[in-house]
Structures are given as C-alpha cells and as structure tokens.
Scaffold this active site. Structure first.
Site: not given
Length: 304
Positions: A153, A179
């Site tokens: 990501s 994350y």
C-alpha cells in the site's frame, strides 16, 4: 497488447492450466483479482476466512464466467493453526502452484490481537502471509513462471517503521502506524524473498491498489461529508486490482518489482512499475524482520 501505459485485464495472457491461490478473494480487490484470473482460464482457489461469503463469491465468478474452475479453501490469516491447516490441504490438492497472491488484509482496525497474540494488522497482513508463503513455497519452486505476489500500500510510507522494540504495539497503539508497519513489512518481505529465490523458477513481486473503494475503508471513520469525495477519488475494485494482475501475469515482470496505479500520486489509473520508500530497500531491516518472522511463526523457508 495495450501500450504499457494502458494495461488492462484484457492484456492478461491465457491462464489455462495454471493454479492461482488468492487470499481474501471473497470481496473487493481479491474478488476482482480472482474473477479476472478465472476469466482467463486459471483454476482459482479462493482462500477465505468466511466460507459462506466465499461461496457467494464463487457463484458470482461462475455466473460471469460459466466455464471457470473455482474452489474454496478456508483460511484465517489471524490464526497460525488455520494457516498450517490450509497449507497442508492446498499442498495435498495442488502439487504444483503457479500463483500465490497474498491479497487479504485489514486496514486501520481498532486495537485487536490475532489468535496467536499478534497485533491484528501485523499478524494478518504480514505474519499470516509470511507463514502461508513459506509453507506453500516448495509447491511453487519447480514451476516455471510461478510467482508470489504480495499486496502492499502507499501506506508503507505513512508513519511507517518496523518497531522491533514493540512489534505488537503493547505499549501504545496507532492505527495508522500499525497499518504502515504491516505494509512496509510486506515490501521488505517481497524484496528479501526475491533475494533468497535468486536463480529459482519462482519470482516475488509486490503491488498496491492505490485508493480503491472497498470494505477495507470501513475503519476510516471519516465524516459523512467526505463520502462523495472518496467516491470521486477512489477507483473501482476492478481498477484497483490491475496492479496485482499485472504483477501476477505480465510476461515482462521481473522479480523484486513493485506495481501501482500510474496517475494522481499513485491513487488511481492504469498499472505501472512504481518505486517504494528507501526504508523498504534496507537490507539489514529486511534480514532482521525475516529472522523475527521465522521466530514468531515457526516457519522456515526452503530457500536462502
């Protein structure tokens, strides 16, 4: 073949005879990835935590592609017990595996731990996939053109570090930081795996979807006024899956590459080769993470 700036699912070469395992394939990016591969002839295995949703996804794929071969495999990446059981079943059923697509993930969840006591994002996004890949790799190694594709990501750049002093965020917790750590780990893993594969038939590649409108967004908790804006900027799961599909199938892809959308700060657009943070290329960091991941999962790889 489209120009490299407009690569789409129609550019996927024939996948007949290939076995593709896609984690988290019951919704969003995973479903779009599985659907495209099945539509081009691959036998797609939907490796999913919720098998009821998996059955609905399989039905959706076969409704769109009546000749598709789709099977289900129960897999909870938040449980090493489940990962080992799934790997045993998959290895027995598929002596040769062409594609392992590590797609499943969680994004910005409230603080939680996996069955094994790992922080949820790190445990699911990185350690679960690390273990699954290590356990399945010997079924990929003899297969020419086989690939391990791991979905990272743009979040690997945001508040991202590998917190070796508190990997499980027990002292304090940041949803964004956790994350970011897990997505940075995905890239460190991919690049280190490629180094260890060296001259093997198998390559390791990474991809990211940009900003895609999927269930992953559910923990963002944005004010409702932002919803139309997200709708304008975020692309569809079908577009978000293209970097993964290109990494998985484009004959020109090389091991250790990273694919993402080519437009508007890598948030949207057609897939192209993109760069990642200098931190993601840190050899010492990658080796240390690899060693810690082996210790935490109990999985060692048959390479390197």
């Amino acid at each position: 073949m489209a120009s490299s700036s407009k690569w789409t699912a129609s550019d996927i070469p024939a996948q007949s005879g290939r076995i593709a395992i896609v984690t988290g394939a019951n919704t969003g990016l995973g479903l779009a990835t599985a659907k495209a591969l099945a539509g081009h002839g691959a036998h797609v295995v939907l490796a999913v935590r919720d098998t009821e949703k998996g059955k609905r996804a399989a039905d959706e794929i076969t409704a769109e592609h009546p000749d598709a071969t789709v099977t289900l495999q129960s897999l909870d990446l938040g449980s090493l017990r489940s990962v080992r059981a799934a790997a045993e079943a998959l290895k027995a059923e598929f002596p040769r595996i062409d594609l392992l697509i590590n797609n499943a993930g969680v994004m910005y969840p409230p603080k939680q731990t996996t069955e094994d006591g790992f922080e949820l994002a790190f445990g699911t996004n990185h350690l679960g996939h690390f273990a699954l890949t290590g356990l399945l790799l010997e079924n990929l190694l003899p297969v020419p053109g086989s690939r391990v594709v791991t979905v990272s990501s743009v979040g690997h750049r945001i508040q991202a570090a590998i917190h070796f002093d508190d990997l499980q965020w027990e002292r304090s917790y940041s949803r964004v930081g956790a994350y970011g750590q897990s997505k940075l780990a995905n890239l460190l893993f991919t690049y280190e795996l490629q180094r260890r594969l060296d001259a093997a038939e198998t390559i390791a590649v990474a991809a990211h979807p940009g900003l895609s409108n999927t269930e992953l967004m559910r923990h963002l908790h944005l004010p409702s006024a932002f919803n139309p804006l997200i709708g304008l900027v975020a692309q569809s799961p079908a577009m978000g899956a293209l970097p993964t599909l290109r990494a998985a199938t484009d004959p020109g892809v090389r091991g250790g590459q990273y694919y993402g959308p080519g437009g508007l700060g890598e948030t949207r657009g057609y897939p192209k080769l993109v760069g990642s943070s200098s931190q993601s290329h840190d050899l010492d960091l990658a080796r240390r993470l690899w060693t810690v991941s082996e210790e935490l999962t109990g999985v060692t790889f048959p390479v390197g």
